[in-house]
Write a protein that holds these residues in place. Sequence first.
Motif, PDB file in Angstrom:
ATOM      1  N   LEU A   1      29.559  50.722  66.478  1.00 50.20           N
ATOM      2  CA  LEU A   1      28.510  51.244  65.598  1.00 50.20           C
ATOM      3  C   LEU A   1      28.201  50.269  64.469  1.00 50.20           C
ATOM      4  N   ARG A   2      29.253  49.693  63.893  1.00 50.70           N
ATOM      5  CA  ARG A   2      29.053  48.721  62.809  1.00 50.70           C
ATOM      6  C   ARG A   2      28.331  47.470  63.318  1.00 50.70           C
ATOM      7  N   GLU A   3      28.676  47.031  64.514  1.00 51.95           N
ATOM      8  CA  GLU A   3      28.019  45.862  65.107  1.00 51.95           C
ATOM      9  C   GLU A   3      26.532  46.137  65.322  1.00 51.95           C
ATOM     10  N   ARG A   4      26.228  47.305  65.840  1.00 53.89           N
ATOM     11  CA  ARG A   4      24.825  47.674  66.064  1.00 53.89           C
ATOM     12  C   ARG A   4      24.079  47.788  64.731  1.00 53.89           C
ATOM     13  N   ALA A   5      24.738  48.330  63.716  1.00 54.77           N
ATOM     14  CA  ALA A   5      24.120  48.440  62.393  1.00 54.77           C
ATOM     15  C   ALA A   5      23.831  47.048  61.827  1.00 54.77           C
ATOM     16  N   ARG A   6      24.744  46.103  62.073  1.00 55.77           N
ATOM     17  CA  ARG A   6      24.524  44.725  61.610  1.00 55.77           C
ATOM     18  C   ARG A   6      23.300  44.117  62.292  1.00 55.77           C
ATOM     19  N   VAL A   7      23.177  44.327  63.586  1.00 57.67           N
ATOM     20  CA  VAL A   7      22.015  43.820  64.319  1.00 57.67           C
ATOM     21  C   VAL A   7      20.740  44.498  63.822  1.00 57.67           C
ATOM     22  N   ASN A   8      20.811  45.800  63.585  1.00 61.39           N
ATOM     23  CA  ASN A   8      19.661  46.522  63.078  1.00 61.39           C
ATOM     24  C   ASN A   8      19.231  45.962  61.725  1.00 61.39           C
ATOM     25  N   ALA A   9      20.192  45.673  60.858  1.00 61.62           N
ATOM     26  CA  ALA A   9      19.884  45.095  59.552  1.00 61.62           C
ATOM     27  C   ALA A   9      19.225  43.731  59.697  1.00 61.62           C
ATOM     28  N   GLU A  10      19.698  42.933  60.642  1.00 64.66           N
ATOM     29  CA  GLU A  10      19.118  41.608  60.881  1.00 64.66           C
ATOM     30  C   GLU A  10      17.663  41.734  61.329  1.00 64.66           C
ATOM     31  N   VAL A  11      17.416  42.620  62.278  1.00 64.22           N
ATOM     32  CA  VAL A  11      16.061  42.821  62.791  1.00 64.22           C
ATOM     33  C   VAL A  11      15.142  43.339  61.688  1.00 64.22           C
ATOM     34  N   MET A  12      15.598  44.347  60.963  1.00 64.74           N
ATOM     35  CA  MET A  12      14.771  44.929  59.916  1.00 64.74           C
ATOM     36  C   MET A  12      14.543  43.953  58.767  1.00 64.74           C
ATOM     37  N   GLY A  13      15.535  43.133  58.458  1.00 64.64           N
ATOM     38  CA  GLY A  13      15.360  42.118  57.423  1.00 64.64           C
ATOM     39  C   GLY A  13      14.290  41.109  57.798  1.00 64.64           C
ATOM     40  N   ARG A  14      14.249  40.753  59.060  1.00 60.58           N
ATOM     41  CA  ARG A  14      13.227  39.806  59.517  1.00 60.58           C
ATOM     42  C   ARG A  14      11.835  40.416  59.452  1.00 60.58           C
ATOM     43  N   PHE A  15      11.722  41.665  59.900  1.00 59.07           N
ATOM     44  CA  PHE A  15      10.427  42.347  59.793  1.00 59.07           C
ATOM     45  C   PHE A  15       9.985  42.418  58.331  1.00 59.07           C
ATOM     46  N   ALA A  16      10.891  42.836  57.469  1.00 56.65           N
ATOM     47  CA  ALA A  16      10.560  42.998  56.053  1.00 56.65           C
ATOM     48  C   ALA A  16      10.107  41.672  55.443  1.00 56.65           C
ATOM     49  N   ALA A  17      10.790  40.582  55.773  1.00 57.33           N
ATOM     50  CA  ALA A  17      10.435  39.276  55.221  1.00 57.33           C
ATOM     51  C   ALA A  17       9.025  38.868  55.613  1.00 57.33           C
ATOM     52  N   VAL A  18       8.698  39.028  56.879  1.00 58.26           N
ATOM     53  CA  VAL A  18       7.365  38.645  57.349  1.00 58.26           C
ATOM     54  C   VAL A  18       6.297  39.534  56.705  1.00 58.26           C
ATOM     55  N   LEU A  19       6.545  40.825  56.636  1.00 59.25           N
ATOM     56  CA  LEU A  19       5.571  41.722  56.022  1.00 59.25           C
ATOM     57  C   LEU A  19       5.415  41.451  54.529  1.00 59.25           C
ATOM     58  N   TYR A  20       6.509  41.114  53.866  1.00 61.82           N
ATOM     59  CA  TYR A  20       6.468  40.833  52.438  1.00 61.82           C
ATOM     60  C   TYR A  20       5.596  39.618  52.125  1.00 61.82           C
ATOM     61  N   CYS A  21       5.495  38.690  53.067  1.00 57.25           N
ATOM     62  CA  CYS A  21       4.650  37.513  52.871  1.00 57.25           C
ATOM     63  C   CYS A  21       3.180  37.892  52.728  1.00 57.25           C
ATOM     64  N   GLY A  22       2.821  39.050  53.221  1.00 55.16           N
ATOM     65  CA  GLY A  22       1.436  39.500  53.084  1.00 55.16           C
ATOM     66  C   GLY A  22       0.545  38.944  54.170  1.00 55.16           C
TER      67      GLY A  22
ATOM     68  N   MET B   1      -9.546  45.577  56.670  1.00 59.40           N
ATOM     69  CA  MET B   1      -8.205  45.841  56.187  1.00 59.40           C
ATOM     70  C   MET B   1      -7.332  44.614  56.449  1.00 59.40           C
ATOM     71  N   LYS B   2      -6.417  44.377  55.510  1.00 60.40           N
ATOM     72  CA  LYS B   2      -5.489  43.262  55.623  1.00 60.40           C
ATOM     73  C   LYS B   2      -4.066  43.806  55.544  1.00 60.40           C
ATOM     74  N   ILE B   3      -3.120  42.988  55.936  1.00 57.40           N
ATOM     75  CA  ILE B   3      -1.709  43.385  55.859  1.00 57.40           C
ATOM     76  C   ILE B   3      -1.340  43.755  54.433  1.00 57.40           C
ATOM     77  N   SER B   4      -1.844  43.007  53.467  1.00 54.87           N
ATOM     78  CA  SER B   4      -1.521  43.267  52.068  1.00 54.87           C
ATOM     79  C   SER B   4      -2.048  44.623  51.589  1.00 54.87           C
ATOM     80  N   ASP B   5      -2.941  45.238  52.342  1.00 57.45           N
ATOM     81  CA  ASP B   5      -3.457  46.564  51.985  1.00 57.45           C
ATOM     82  C   ASP B   5      -2.514  47.689  52.413  1.00 57.45           C
ATOM     83  N   LEU B   6      -1.549  47.372  53.258  1.00 58.27           N
ATOM     84  CA  LEU B   6      -0.641  48.383  53.793  1.00 58.27           C
ATOM     85  C   LEU B   6       0.515  48.658  52.839  1.00 58.27           C
ATOM     86  N   ASP B   7       1.072  49.834  52.943  1.00 59.61           N
ATOM     87  CA  ASP B   7       2.250  50.209  52.159  1.00 59.61           C
ATOM     88  C   ASP B   7       3.472  49.638  52.877  1.00 59.61           C
TER      89      ASP B   7
END
Length: 97
Positions: A36-57, A1-7
């Motif tokens: 709350l807004r500050e924490r949401a901004r940090v959460n978006a930053e963290v999740m954006g980074r995860f998404a970018a790396v995963l999107y690379c495959g 299995m590879k990362i690109s095989d994951l949903d």
Amino acid sequence: MKISDLDLSEMIDAIGLAVAPLIFKGIENDTPAHILRERARVNAEVMGRFAAVLYCGDKVGIEVVDLIAHFTAYMQVEHQHSMKRVLGPEGDMSRLR
């Protein structure tokens, strides 16, 4: 299995559920909206980074830099929409009181 095989969408959801309790730790009913807004901004930053790396495959290259900017901006917009539904003048929290 590879990362690109994951949903990717399913993976991001699972990571979000794991990370959110850490980012929003200590939030109480009386926490000011700006915190709350500050924490949401940090959460978006963290999740954006995860998404970018995963999107690379299977191989992460230099394109991840642009993808981080793209996904982080997308997550910020989505989190802002969520915050407005909760914290705005007509938001869910405003109607509770």
